[in-house]
Design an enzyme around this catalytic site. Sequence first.
Site, PDB file in Angstrom:
ATOM      1  CG  HIS A 195      -1.865  -1.096   1.255  1.00 25.21           C
ATOM      2  ND1 HIS A 195      -1.825  -2.289   1.870  1.00 25.21           N
ATOM      3  CD2 HIS A 195      -3.348  -0.962   0.653  1.00 25.21           C
ATOM      4  CE1 HIS A 195      -2.924  -2.912   1.418  1.00 25.21           C
ATOM      5  NE2 HIS A 195      -3.829  -2.014   1.091  1.00 25.21           N
ATOM      6  CG  ASP A 266      -4.204  -5.614  -3.677  1.00 34.66           C
ATOM      7  OD1 ASP A 266      -5.216  -5.209  -3.370  1.00 34.66           O
ATOM      8  OD2 ASP A 266      -3.295  -5.974  -2.830  1.00 34.66           O
TER       9      ASP A 266
END
Length: 491
Positions: A195, A266
Amino acid sequence: MTPSALPASGPVLPSDLDEAAHRCLVAGFDGTTTFPDTLKRLVDRGLGGVILFTRNVRDAEQVRELTDALRAIRPDLLVAIDNEGGGIGHLVGAGAPEVPGSYALGVADDPNLTARCADALAGHLATLGISVSYAPVADLQHLPSNPIVRTRSFGADPEVAARHLRAWITATEARSIASCAKHFPGHGGTDTDSHHGIAVDPRPYDALRADLEPFRAAVAAGVPMLMSAHVVFPALDANRPATLSRRILGDLLRHDLGFDGVLVSDALEMKAIADEYGEAAGARIALAAGADQVIVAVPDLEVTLACRDEVLDALGSGVLPLERVWEAAERVRRLAERYATPTERVAAWDNDAGLEAARRAVRGQGAPSAVRGAHVVDLFPHPHSALNWGGEDLLTEVRALDPTAVGTAVAGEPEDPAALADGILARERPLVVATCDAGLHPWQARLRDTLLARRPDAIRVDTGLPEGGALCSYGRGRVNLRAVAEVLTGS
Protein backbone atom coordinates in the site's frame (compact mmCIF):
# COMPACT_ATOMS: atom_id res chain seq x y z
CA MET A 1 -27.36 3.12 -25.73
CA THR A 2 -24.17 3.28 -27.82
CA PRO A 3 -20.87 4.48 -26.35
CA SER A 4 -20.91 7.60 -28.53
CA ALA A 5 -24.25 8.64 -27.03
CA LEU A 6 -22.77 8.93 -23.56
CA PRO A 7 -21.03 12.06 -22.23
CA ALA A 8 -17.38 11.83 -21.22
CA SER A 9 -17.22 8.51 -23.03
CA GLY A 10 -13.50 8.43 -23.74
CA PRO A 11 -12.19 6.79 -26.92
CA VAL A 12 -14.92 5.17 -29.02
CA LEU A 13 -14.66 1.51 -30.07
CA PRO A 14 -17.23 -0.94 -31.42
CA SER A 15 -19.87 -1.45 -28.76
CA ASP A 16 -19.05 -5.10 -28.05
CA LEU A 17 -15.35 -4.35 -27.59
CA ASP A 18 -16.19 -1.29 -25.48
CA GLU A 19 -18.33 -3.48 -23.24
CA ALA A 20 -15.57 -6.09 -23.01
CA ALA A 21 -13.07 -3.46 -21.90
CA HIS A 22 -15.44 -2.19 -19.22
CA ARG A 23 -15.92 -5.73 -17.88
CA CYS A 24 -12.24 -5.66 -16.99
CA LEU A 25 -12.71 -2.84 -14.46
CA VAL A 26 -13.81 -2.84 -10.81
CA ALA A 27 -14.56 0.60 -9.36
CA GLY A 28 -14.88 2.09 -5.91
CA PHE A 29 -17.24 5.01 -5.35
CA ASP A 30 -18.84 7.30 -2.78
CA GLY A 31 -22.42 6.83 -1.65
CA THR A 32 -24.67 4.82 0.65
CA THR A 33 -28.13 5.35 -0.84
CA THR A 34 -27.24 7.00 -4.13
CA PHE A 35 -24.21 6.88 -6.37
CA PRO A 36 -22.65 9.20 -8.95
CA ASP A 37 -24.02 9.50 -12.48
CA THR A 38 -20.51 8.66 -13.72
CA LEU A 39 -20.77 5.28 -12.05
CA LYS A 40 -24.19 4.71 -13.60
CA ARG A 41 -22.73 5.38 -17.03
CA LEU A 42 -19.84 3.02 -16.40
CA VAL A 43 -22.21 0.26 -15.26
CA ASP A 44 -24.42 0.86 -18.28
CA ARG A 45 -21.42 0.37 -20.54
CA GLY A 46 -20.56 -2.95 -18.96
CA LEU A 47 -18.50 -2.21 -15.84
CA GLY A 48 -17.46 -5.59 -14.48
CA GLY A 49 -17.78 -4.85 -10.81
CA VAL A 50 -17.84 -2.42 -7.92
CA ILE A 51 -16.04 -2.70 -4.60
CA LEU A 52 -17.68 -1.54 -1.38
CA PHE A 53 -15.93 -0.02 1.62
CA THR A 54 -17.01 1.29 5.01
CA ARG A 55 -17.85 4.58 3.30
CA ASN A 56 -20.67 2.72 1.48
CA VAL A 57 -22.09 1.03 4.58
CA ARG A 58 -24.60 2.42 7.07
CA ASP A 59 -26.69 -0.63 7.99
CA ALA A 60 -27.82 -3.93 6.48
CA GLU A 61 -31.05 -2.65 4.94
CA GLN A 62 -29.23 0.25 3.31
CA VAL A 63 -26.53 -2.01 1.84
CA ARG A 64 -29.13 -4.32 0.30
CA GLU A 65 -30.99 -1.35 -1.19
CA LEU A 66 -27.69 -0.08 -2.61
CA THR A 67 -26.73 -3.39 -4.19
CA ASP A 68 -30.25 -3.84 -5.61
CA ALA A 69 -30.11 -0.34 -7.11
CA LEU A 70 -26.77 -1.09 -8.76
CA ARG A 71 -28.07 -4.34 -10.25
CA ALA A 72 -31.18 -2.57 -11.49
CA ILE A 73 -28.88 -0.81 -13.96
CA ARG A 74 -27.17 -4.03 -15.01
CA PRO A 75 -28.05 -7.42 -13.48
CA ASP A 76 -24.68 -8.99 -14.23
CA LEU A 77 -22.72 -6.44 -12.20
CA LEU A 78 -20.47 -8.10 -9.61
CA VAL A 79 -20.57 -6.46 -6.18
CA ALA A 80 -17.43 -7.14 -4.15
CA ILE A 81 -15.95 -6.39 -0.74
CA ASP A 82 -12.90 -7.30 1.35
CA ASN A 83 -14.33 -9.70 3.94
CA GLU A 84 -11.54 -11.64 5.64
CA GLY A 85 -12.95 -11.72 9.16
CA GLY A 86 -11.13 -10.70 12.31
CA GLY A 87 -10.30 -7.02 12.14
CA ILE A 88 -10.39 -6.94 8.34
CA GLY A 89 -13.81 -5.97 7.06
CA HIS A 90 -16.14 -3.12 6.27
CA LEU A 91 -19.51 -4.46 7.36
CA VAL A 92 -19.54 -3.83 11.11
CA GLY A 93 -22.35 -1.32 10.64
CA ALA A 94 -24.31 -3.93 8.72
CA GLY A 95 -24.11 -6.50 11.51
CA ALA A 96 -21.29 -8.66 10.17
CA PRO A 97 -20.79 -12.00 11.96
CA GLU A 98 -17.93 -11.82 14.43
CA VAL A 99 -15.23 -14.31 13.51
CA PRO A 100 -11.49 -14.28 14.24
CA GLY A 101 -8.91 -13.61 11.57
CA SER A 102 -7.24 -16.40 9.67
CA TYR A 103 -4.19 -16.80 11.92
CA ALA A 104 -6.37 -17.71 14.89
CA LEU A 105 -8.21 -20.21 12.71
CA GLY A 106 -4.89 -21.75 11.75
CA VAL A 107 -3.86 -21.97 15.41
CA ALA A 108 -7.15 -23.69 16.33
CA ASP A 109 -6.52 -25.87 13.24
CA ASP A 110 -10.01 -27.26 12.85
CA PRO A 111 -11.05 -26.99 9.18
CA ASN A 112 -14.66 -27.65 10.10
CA LEU A 113 -14.59 -24.65 12.41
CA THR A 114 -12.98 -22.55 9.67
CA ALA A 115 -15.76 -23.66 7.32
CA ARG A 116 -18.40 -22.59 9.85
CA CYS A 117 -16.79 -19.16 10.17
CA ALA A 118 -16.50 -18.75 6.40
CA ASP A 119 -20.10 -19.89 6.01
CA ALA A 120 -21.25 -17.18 8.43
CA LEU A 121 -19.40 -14.48 6.52
CA ALA A 122 -20.68 -15.72 3.16
CA GLY A 123 -24.24 -16.10 4.38
CA HIS A 124 -24.21 -12.51 5.60
CA LEU A 125 -22.90 -11.31 2.22
CA ALA A 126 -25.72 -13.17 0.51
CA THR A 127 -28.33 -11.32 2.57
CA LEU A 128 -26.75 -8.01 1.52
CA GLY A 129 -26.64 -8.82 -2.18
CA ILE A 130 -22.83 -8.87 -2.24
CA SER A 131 -21.59 -11.51 -4.67
CA VAL A 132 -17.78 -11.46 -4.37
CA SER A 133 -15.65 -11.80 -1.24
CA TYR A 134 -12.01 -10.82 -1.71
CA ALA A 135 -10.93 -13.51 0.75
CA PRO A 136 -9.33 -15.72 1.97
CA VAL A 137 -5.67 -14.71 2.32
CA ALA A 138 -3.40 -17.44 0.96
CA ASP A 139 -0.14 -15.68 1.87
CA LEU A 140 2.18 -17.42 4.33
CA GLN A 141 3.40 -15.28 7.22
CA HIS A 142 7.20 -15.65 7.19
CA LEU A 143 8.95 -12.53 8.47
CA PRO A 144 8.47 -10.96 11.90
CA SER A 145 9.04 -7.65 10.08
CA ASN A 146 6.26 -8.21 7.55
CA PRO A 147 3.90 -5.26 8.11
CA ILE A 148 0.83 -6.31 6.13
CA VAL A 149 0.11 -10.07 6.16
CA ARG A 150 0.59 -11.13 9.79
CA THR A 151 -2.64 -12.36 11.43
CA ARG A 152 -4.49 -12.13 8.11
CA SER A 153 -2.64 -15.34 7.14
CA PHE A 154 -3.47 -18.87 8.24
CA GLY A 155 0.18 -19.11 9.36
CA ALA A 156 3.61 -20.05 8.08
CA ASP A 157 2.95 -23.74 7.37
CA PRO A 158 1.82 -24.34 3.78
CA GLU A 159 -0.04 -27.53 4.70
CA VAL A 160 -2.03 -25.78 7.44
CA ALA A 161 -2.82 -22.89 5.13
CA ALA A 162 -3.84 -25.27 2.32
CA ARG A 163 -6.37 -27.23 4.37
CA HIS A 164 -7.99 -24.08 5.77
CA LEU A 165 -8.14 -22.47 2.35
CA ARG A 166 -9.95 -25.54 1.05
CA ALA A 167 -12.43 -25.36 3.92
CA TRP A 168 -13.04 -21.63 3.45
CA ILE A 169 -13.45 -21.81 -0.33
CA THR A 170 -15.79 -24.81 -0.19
CA ALA A 171 -18.02 -23.17 2.43
CA THR A 172 -18.16 -19.89 0.52
CA GLU A 173 -18.98 -21.66 -2.72
CA ALA A 174 -21.87 -23.46 -1.02
CA ARG A 175 -23.40 -20.02 -0.40
CA SER A 176 -23.04 -19.09 -4.11
CA ILE A 177 -20.55 -16.36 -3.19
CA ALA A 178 -17.34 -16.04 -5.21
CA SER A 179 -14.24 -16.35 -3.03
CA CYS A 180 -10.87 -14.91 -4.05
CA ALA A 181 -7.55 -16.27 -2.75
CA LYS A 182 -4.89 -13.57 -2.43
CA HIS A 183 -2.20 -12.22 -3.02
CA PHE A 184 -0.56 -14.37 -5.72
CA PRO A 185 2.18 -15.57 -5.58
CA GLY A 186 2.45 -14.49 -1.92
CA HIS A 187 3.07 -11.33 0.11
CA GLY A 188 4.43 -12.99 3.25
CA GLY A 189 8.13 -12.76 2.44
CA THR A 190 8.36 -8.96 2.28
CA ASP A 191 9.09 -6.29 4.84
CA THR A 192 7.20 -3.56 2.96
CA ASP A 193 3.46 -2.94 2.77
CA SER A 194 2.66 -2.54 -0.94
CA HIS A 195 0.00 0.00 0.00
CA HIS A 196 2.92 2.30 0.79
CA GLY A 197 5.70 1.35 -1.62
CA ILE A 198 7.37 -1.27 -3.77
CA ALA A 199 7.62 -4.59 -1.93
CA VAL A 200 10.36 -7.04 -2.87
CA ASP A 201 10.69 -10.71 -1.95
CA PRO A 202 14.37 -11.51 -2.58
CA ARG A 203 14.24 -15.25 -1.93
CA PRO A 204 15.42 -17.74 -4.57
CA TYR A 205 12.85 -19.75 -6.49
CA ASP A 206 13.32 -22.88 -4.38
CA ALA A 207 12.37 -20.89 -1.28
CA LEU A 208 9.26 -19.54 -3.01
CA ARG A 209 7.86 -22.98 -3.78
CA ALA A 210 6.22 -23.35 -0.37
CA ASP A 211 4.35 -20.07 -0.85
CA LEU A 212 2.78 -21.44 -4.02
CA GLU A 213 1.29 -24.47 -2.26
CA PRO A 214 -1.68 -22.67 -0.68
CA PHE A 215 -2.53 -21.20 -4.09
CA ARG A 216 -2.27 -24.65 -5.68
CA ALA A 217 -4.67 -25.91 -3.02
CA ALA A 218 -7.04 -23.03 -3.71
CA VAL A 219 -7.02 -23.77 -7.44
CA ALA A 220 -7.60 -27.47 -6.78
CA ALA A 221 -10.53 -26.53 -4.51
CA GLY A 222 -12.12 -24.65 -7.40
CA VAL A 223 -11.55 -21.10 -6.23
CA PRO A 224 -13.16 -18.89 -8.91
CA MET A 225 -10.88 -15.88 -8.39
CA LEU A 226 -7.30 -15.07 -7.43
CA MET A 227 -5.86 -11.66 -6.62
CA SER A 228 -2.32 -10.68 -7.59
CA ALA A 229 0.33 -9.12 -5.35
CA HIS A 230 2.07 -5.83 -6.05
CA VAL A 231 5.34 -7.55 -5.12
CA VAL A 232 8.56 -7.90 -7.11
CA PHE A 233 10.04 -11.41 -7.09
CA PRO A 234 13.51 -11.18 -8.70
CA ALA A 235 13.67 -14.99 -8.93
CA LEU A 236 10.52 -14.92 -11.08
CA ASP A 237 10.68 -11.53 -12.84
CA ALA A 238 13.32 -9.02 -11.87
CA ASN A 239 11.66 -6.12 -13.64
CA ARG A 240 8.00 -5.97 -12.67
CA PRO A 241 5.71 -6.69 -9.71
CA ALA A 242 3.55 -9.76 -10.06
CA THR A 243 0.46 -7.75 -11.00
CA LEU A 244 2.26 -6.49 -14.12
CA SER A 245 4.31 -9.59 -14.95
CA ARG A 246 3.43 -11.86 -17.86
CA ARG A 247 5.92 -14.41 -16.55
CA ILE A 248 4.16 -14.65 -13.19
CA LEU A 249 0.54 -14.27 -14.28
CA GLY A 250 0.89 -16.20 -17.52
CA ASP A 251 3.66 -18.75 -17.27
CA LEU A 252 3.39 -19.48 -13.55
CA LEU A 253 -0.28 -19.01 -12.73
CA ARG A 254 -2.04 -20.01 -15.94
CA HIS A 255 0.39 -22.62 -17.23
CA ASP A 256 2.05 -24.16 -14.17
CA LEU A 257 -0.86 -23.88 -11.69
CA GLY A 258 -3.54 -24.35 -14.35
CA PHE A 259 -5.79 -21.54 -13.10
CA ASP A 260 -8.52 -20.53 -15.56
CA GLY A 261 -10.69 -18.39 -13.27
CA VAL A 262 -10.74 -14.62 -12.96
CA LEU A 263 -7.48 -13.02 -11.94
CA VAL A 264 -8.07 -9.62 -10.37
CA SER A 265 -5.38 -7.12 -9.48
CA ASP A 266 -4.96 -5.64 -6.05
CA ALA A 267 -5.97 -1.96 -6.03
CA LEU A 268 -4.06 0.09 -8.57
CA GLU A 269 -3.88 3.21 -6.39
CA MET A 270 -1.59 1.38 -3.97
CA LYS A 271 1.79 3.10 -4.00
CA ALA A 272 3.64 0.07 -5.39
CA ILE A 273 1.78 0.66 -8.67
CA ALA A 274 0.64 4.29 -8.55
CA ASP A 275 4.04 5.78 -7.70
CA GLU A 276 6.08 3.61 -10.04
CA TYR A 277 3.79 3.35 -13.06
CA GLY A 278 0.62 5.38 -12.49
CA GLU A 279 -2.81 3.84 -12.15
CA ALA A 280 -3.74 4.19 -15.83
CA ALA A 281 -0.56 2.61 -17.17
CA GLY A 282 -0.86 0.00 -14.42
CA ALA A 283 -4.31 -0.97 -15.71
CA ARG A 284 -3.06 -1.38 -19.27
CA ILE A 285 0.07 -3.34 -18.30
CA ALA A 286 -1.81 -5.59 -15.87
CA LEU A 287 -4.39 -6.57 -18.48
CA ALA A 288 -1.69 -7.17 -21.07
CA ALA A 289 0.20 -9.34 -18.56
CA GLY A 290 -2.80 -11.58 -17.91
CA ALA A 291 -5.09 -9.93 -15.35
CA ASP A 292 -8.80 -10.19 -16.16
CA GLN A 293 -9.96 -7.35 -13.92
CA VAL A 294 -8.20 -4.41 -12.31
CA ILE A 295 -9.46 -2.71 -9.17
CA VAL A 296 -9.53 1.06 -8.80
CA ALA A 297 -10.76 1.33 -5.24
CA VAL A 298 -10.53 5.07 -4.65
CA PRO A 299 -13.91 6.85 -4.76
CA ASP A 300 -12.62 9.44 -7.24
CA LEU A 301 -14.11 8.08 -10.45
CA GLU A 302 -11.83 10.30 -12.52
CA VAL A 303 -9.07 7.82 -11.68
CA THR A 304 -11.25 4.97 -12.91
CA LEU A 305 -12.05 6.89 -16.08
CA ALA A 306 -8.36 7.54 -16.71
CA CYS A 307 -7.66 3.81 -16.37
CA ARG A 308 -10.59 2.99 -18.66
CA ASP A 309 -9.46 5.48 -21.29
CA GLU A 310 -5.90 4.16 -21.19
CA VAL A 311 -7.25 0.67 -21.89
CA LEU A 312 -9.49 1.88 -24.71
CA ASP A 313 -6.65 3.87 -26.26
CA ALA A 314 -4.36 0.85 -26.06
CA LEU A 315 -6.99 -1.30 -27.75
CA GLY A 316 -7.49 1.28 -30.47
CA SER A 317 -3.78 1.59 -31.16
CA GLY A 318 -3.06 -2.13 -30.96
CA VAL A 319 -0.76 -1.78 -27.94
CA LEU A 320 -3.18 -3.98 -25.98
CA PRO A 321 -4.14 -7.05 -28.02
CA LEU A 322 -7.85 -7.44 -28.67
CA GLU A 323 -7.75 -11.15 -27.95
CA ARG A 324 -6.37 -10.50 -24.47
CA VAL A 325 -9.37 -8.31 -23.57
CA TRP A 326 -11.85 -10.70 -25.19
CA GLU A 327 -10.36 -13.52 -23.12
CA ALA A 328 -10.51 -11.50 -19.89
CA ALA A 329 -14.05 -10.29 -20.52
CA GLU A 330 -15.23 -13.83 -21.22
CA ARG A 331 -13.84 -15.03 -17.91
CA VAL A 332 -15.61 -12.18 -16.12
CA ARG A 333 -18.82 -12.94 -18.02
CA ARG A 334 -18.69 -16.57 -16.87
CA LEU A 335 -18.05 -15.47 -13.29
CA ALA A 336 -21.01 -13.08 -13.38
CA GLU A 337 -23.26 -15.73 -14.90
CA ARG A 338 -22.45 -17.97 -11.94
CA TYR A 339 -22.46 -15.48 -9.06
CA ALA A 340 -23.95 -12.08 -9.89
CA THR A 341 -27.59 -12.89 -9.10
CA PRO A 342 -28.15 -12.94 -5.31
CA THR A 343 -29.65 -16.00 -3.65
CA GLU A 344 -33.33 -15.44 -2.87
CA ARG A 345 -33.41 -17.44 0.34
CA VAL A 346 -30.45 -17.44 2.70
CA ALA A 347 -30.24 -20.18 5.33
CA ALA A 348 -29.20 -19.28 8.86
CA TRP A 349 -25.55 -19.53 9.85
CA ASP A 350 -23.81 -20.41 13.10
CA ASN A 351 -23.39 -17.20 15.08
CA ASP A 352 -21.37 -19.01 17.75
CA ALA A 353 -18.63 -20.33 15.47
CA GLY A 354 -16.48 -17.22 15.65
CA LEU A 355 -16.25 -17.01 19.42
CA GLU A 356 -15.68 -20.76 19.65
CA ALA A 357 -12.77 -20.46 17.23
CA ALA A 358 -11.30 -17.46 19.05
CA ARG A 359 -11.48 -19.28 22.38
CA ARG A 360 -9.72 -22.33 20.97
CA ALA A 361 -6.94 -20.14 19.55
CA VAL A 362 -5.90 -18.41 22.78
CA ARG A 363 -2.41 -19.56 23.76
CA GLY A 364 0.46 -18.55 25.98
CA GLN A 365 1.46 -17.76 29.52
CA GLY A 366 0.90 -15.28 32.27
CA ALA A 367 -2.81 -15.41 33.11
CA PRO A 368 -3.97 -16.67 36.51
CA SER A 369 -7.39 -18.24 36.87
CA ALA A 370 -9.01 -14.83 37.33
CA VAL A 371 -7.94 -11.21 37.58
CA ARG A 372 -10.77 -9.03 38.80
CA GLY A 373 -10.74 -5.26 39.07
CA ALA A 374 -7.60 -4.97 36.95
CA HIS A 375 -6.19 -1.91 35.23
CA VAL A 376 -6.04 -2.95 31.57
CA VAL A 377 -3.57 -1.13 29.32
CA ASP A 378 -4.21 -1.91 25.66
CA LEU A 379 -1.61 -0.57 23.22
CA PHE A 380 -2.26 -0.84 19.49
CA PRO A 381 -1.48 1.01 16.25
CA HIS A 382 -3.86 3.25 14.38
CA PRO A 383 -6.23 1.26 12.15
CA HIS A 384 -4.96 0.60 8.63
CA SER A 385 -6.97 2.89 6.37
CA ALA A 386 -7.32 0.37 3.53
CA LEU A 387 -8.18 -2.62 5.73
CA ASN A 388 -10.44 -0.74 8.12
CA TRP A 389 -9.86 -2.61 11.32
CA GLY A 390 -12.32 -0.82 13.59
CA GLY A 391 -10.15 -0.09 16.62
CA GLU A 392 -11.85 -2.53 19.03
CA ASP A 393 -10.05 -2.60 22.37
CA LEU A 394 -9.40 -5.16 25.06
CA LEU A 395 -10.54 -2.87 27.88
CA THR A 396 -14.08 -2.76 26.53
CA GLU A 397 -14.24 -6.56 26.36
CA VAL A 398 -12.83 -6.98 29.87
CA ARG A 399 -15.28 -4.44 31.29
CA ALA A 400 -18.17 -6.27 29.65
CA LEU A 401 -17.27 -9.25 31.86
CA ASP A 402 -15.90 -7.40 34.88
CA PRO A 403 -17.43 -3.92 35.39
CA THR A 404 -14.94 -3.24 38.21
CA ALA A 405 -12.04 -3.19 35.72
CA VAL A 406 -10.59 0.13 34.62
CA GLY A 407 -7.94 0.95 32.08
CA THR A 408 -6.45 2.78 29.20
CA ALA A 409 -6.79 2.05 25.46
CA VAL A 410 -4.00 3.73 23.49
CA ALA A 411 -4.34 3.83 19.69
CA GLY A 412 -1.10 5.18 18.30
CA GLU A 413 1.94 6.64 20.05
CA PRO A 414 0.96 8.89 22.97
CA GLU A 415 2.30 12.43 23.19
CA ASP A 416 3.69 11.98 26.72
CA PRO A 417 4.48 8.30 27.39
CA ALA A 418 6.19 9.05 30.70
CA ALA A 419 3.14 10.84 32.10
CA LEU A 420 0.90 8.05 30.83
CA ALA A 421 3.06 5.43 32.53
CA ASP A 422 3.10 7.38 35.81
CA GLY A 423 -0.70 7.64 35.76
CA ILE A 424 -1.09 3.91 35.14
CA LEU A 425 1.39 2.92 37.83
CA ALA A 426 -0.25 5.18 40.41
CA ARG A 427 -3.21 2.81 40.57
CA GLU A 428 -2.90 -0.04 43.06
CA ARG A 429 -4.66 -2.67 41.02
CA PRO A 430 -3.67 -5.83 39.17
CA LEU A 431 -2.10 -4.70 35.91
CA VAL A 432 -2.64 -6.14 32.43
CA VAL A 433 -0.44 -4.80 29.61
CA ALA A 434 -1.48 -5.72 26.07
CA THR A 435 0.46 -4.88 22.93
CA CYS A 436 -0.20 -5.49 19.24
CA ASP A 437 2.90 -6.26 17.16
CA ALA A 438 5.22 -4.27 19.43
CA GLY A 439 8.16 -5.40 17.33
CA LEU A 440 6.82 -3.28 14.49
CA HIS A 441 5.86 -0.37 16.74
CA PRO A 442 8.75 0.52 19.08
CA TRP A 443 6.65 2.97 21.09
CA GLN A 444 4.59 0.03 22.33
CA ALA A 445 7.67 -1.93 23.36
CA ARG A 446 9.12 1.08 25.20
CA LEU A 447 5.92 1.78 27.12
CA ARG A 448 5.36 -1.91 27.89
CA ASP A 449 8.92 -2.30 29.19
CA THR A 450 8.61 0.83 31.32
CA LEU A 451 5.48 -0.58 32.95
CA LEU A 452 6.93 -4.07 33.43
CA ALA A 453 10.15 -2.70 34.96
CA ARG A 454 8.12 -1.19 37.80
CA ARG A 455 5.41 -3.83 37.86
CA PRO A 456 7.02 -7.19 37.07
CA ASP A 457 3.85 -8.87 38.32
CA ALA A 458 1.85 -7.43 35.41
CA ILE A 459 0.15 -9.86 33.05
CA ARG A 460 1.29 -9.55 29.45
CA VAL A 461 -1.01 -10.02 26.46
CA ASP A 462 -0.16 -10.05 22.75
CA THR A 463 -3.05 -9.25 20.40
CA GLY A 464 -1.01 -9.60 17.22
CA LEU A 465 1.60 -12.26 16.49
CA PRO A 466 3.16 -13.78 19.64
CA GLU A 467 6.33 -12.14 20.93
CA GLY A 468 7.10 -14.51 23.79
CA GLY A 469 6.01 -14.91 27.38
CA ALA A 470 2.50 -13.57 26.96
CA LEU A 471 -1.08 -14.68 26.60
CA CYS A 472 -1.86 -14.39 22.87
CA SER A 473 -5.10 -13.91 20.96
CA TYR A 474 -3.55 -14.02 17.46
CA GLY A 475 -5.69 -11.14 16.29
CA ARG A 476 -7.70 -8.05 17.22
CA GLY A 477 -11.13 -9.04 16.00
CA ARG A 478 -13.77 -8.44 18.66
CA VAL A 479 -14.13 -12.18 19.34
CA ASN A 480 -10.34 -12.50 19.70
CA LEU A 481 -10.38 -9.84 22.39
CA ARG A 482 -13.48 -11.30 24.04
CA ALA A 483 -11.79 -14.72 24.25
CA VAL A 484 -8.72 -13.20 25.96
CA ALA A 485 -10.97 -11.20 28.29
CA GLU A 486 -12.68 -14.42 29.33
CA VAL A 487 -9.33 -15.95 30.27
CA LEU A 488 -8.22 -12.84 32.16
CA THR A 489 -11.44 -12.55 34.18
CA GLY A 490 -12.03 -16.26 34.64
CA SER A 491 -15.41 -15.97 32.94
